[in-house]
Design a protein around this motif. Structure first.
Motif, PDB file in Angstrom:
ATOM      1  N   CYS A   1     -13.738  88.518  53.945  1.00 18.22           N
ATOM      2  CA  CYS A   1     -14.986  87.826  54.263  1.00 18.22           C
ATOM      3  C   CYS A   1     -15.623  88.419  55.524  1.00 18.22           C
ATOM      4  CB  CYS A   1     -14.737  86.331  54.443  1.00 18.22           C
ATOM      5  SG  CYS A   1     -16.217  85.358  54.769  1.00 18.22           S
TER       6      CYS A   1
ATOM      7  N   CYS B   1     -15.450  82.770  57.592  1.00 15.18           N
ATOM      8  CA  CYS B   1     -14.073  83.269  57.536  1.00 15.18           C
ATOM      9  C   CYS B   1     -13.072  82.116  57.553  1.00 15.18           C
ATOM     10  CB  CYS B   1     -13.812  84.212  58.710  1.00 15.18           C
ATOM     11  SG  CYS B   1     -14.767  85.742  58.658  1.00 15.18           S
TER      12      CYS B   1
ATOM     13  N   THR C   1     -13.070  80.476  54.178  1.00 18.32           N
ATOM     14  CA  THR C   1     -12.367  81.354  53.240  1.00 18.32           C
ATOM     15  C   THR C   1     -10.859  81.237  53.415  1.00 18.32           C
ATOM     16  OG1 THR C   1     -14.207  82.923  53.294  1.00 18.32           O
ATOM     17  CG2 THR C   1     -12.109  83.739  52.473  1.00 18.32           C
TER      18      THR C   1
ATOM     19  N   PRO D   1     -17.840  83.094  51.376  1.00 18.74           N
ATOM     20  CA  PRO D   1     -16.525  82.540  51.033  1.00 18.74           C
ATOM     21  C   PRO D   1     -16.304  82.377  49.533  1.00 18.74           C
ATOM     22  CG  PRO D   1     -17.463  81.345  52.882  1.00 18.74           C
ATOM     23  CD  PRO D   1     -18.532  82.262  52.384  1.00 18.74           C
TER      24      PRO D   1
ATOM     25  N   ALA E   1     -15.153  85.933  48.574  1.00 18.33           N
ATOM     26  CA  ALA E   1     -13.950  86.440  49.237  1.00 18.33           C
ATOM     27  C   ALA E   1     -12.698  85.626  48.915  1.00 18.33           C
ATOM     28  CB  ALA E   1     -14.168  86.475  50.745  1.00 18.33           C
TER      29      ALA E   1
END
Length: 253
Positions: A131, A141, A144, A195, A198
């Motif tokens: 991500c 992030c 994710t 997200p 990823a």
């Protein structure tokens, strides 16, 4: 060579081939290791035929043939076992191992897996890193990380109870995508869509696809097409789970 000895050697060679296929080796490697191990143990020749879910192996010594068939049941990708079987073959070729040692070493082989307490956070961290590479901000992030970590927990839980692998991928993708959409639903990130892409990368069947292409390029079309079909079904199952989750929230990429 006595018939009993040929029988024992053939059983060990076909067992090695069976384990190689079950744990993710490509067909060309299975043929090579089987022939080299059989030759090192005293067989004149080893012929092997591999299909999508079985193998047939024939050994020849002084004009006497023995043919045996084994069914292949996949146990997941495990390169540690594949490397150990290659090591056994190499040591047998050097004369360090005989039939007894090969039998003993092969019987001791067991798959070693990482504990969930290490695997889950590492999967979350790897997807969060993707991500970040895609240009996601810190919030994206973080989302994710949690989405993929929870998804991996779900995947391990379903696998532990021996549900169908296609169902496993579909349910895991569904739950992972639901969590990954929180940034989009609650405006938690400036890059809320990253997200979604990823967090499900852990479900990409990369190794089966690589093996499928390798088998087809090297002439093992039936096995390669079978592996390609299986990888495609896994991808389709993931897509179904992702689509269902996105339909529930009403958001699409």
């Amino acid at each position: 060579m006595y018939a009993d000895t040929q029988n024992d050697i053939t059983r060990q060679v076909v067992r090695v081939a069976q384990l190689l296929l079950a744990y993710g080796a490509d067909s060309d490697l299975v043929e090579e290791i089987s022939q080299r191990l059989g030759s090192a143990l005293g067989l004149a020749s080893v012929e092997i035929s591999i299909s999508s879910n079985s193998l047939v192996l024939t050994s020849l010594v002084h004009g006497r043939c023995i043919t045996t068939t084994r069914r292949i049941r996949e146990h997941g990708i495990n390169m540690a076992i594949v490397c150990e079987l290659q090591r056994i073959c190499l040591l047998t070729e050097k004369g360090i191992y005989g039939l007894y040692e090969v039998r003993k070493r092969v019987a001791r082989i067991e798959p070693k897996t990482y504990s969930a307490k290490y695997l889950v956070p590492m999967i979350g961290l790897s997807c969060a890193s993707f991500c970040h590479l895609f240009g996601g901000d810190f919030s994206a992030c973080l989302i994710t990380f949690f989405a993929s970590a929870v998804g991996m927990l779900v995947r391990l839980f379903i696998a532990k109870h021996h549900f169908n692998l296609l169902l496993n991928f579909s349910v895991t993708a569904f739950i992972t995508t639901l969590i990954a959409q929180t940034g989009l639903l609650f405006d938690l990130s400036d890059t809320p869509k990253l997200p979604l892409a990823a967090s499900v990368l852990m479900l990409v069947p990369g190794f089966p696809m690589i093996n499928a292409i390798s088998d087809m390029v090297k002439g093992h079309l039936n096995v390669g097409i079978s592996r390609w079909g299986h990888a495609t079904l896994l991808t389709l199952s993931s897509v179904i789970g992702i689509t269902m989750a996105m339909q529930i929230s009403g958001h699409f990429l």
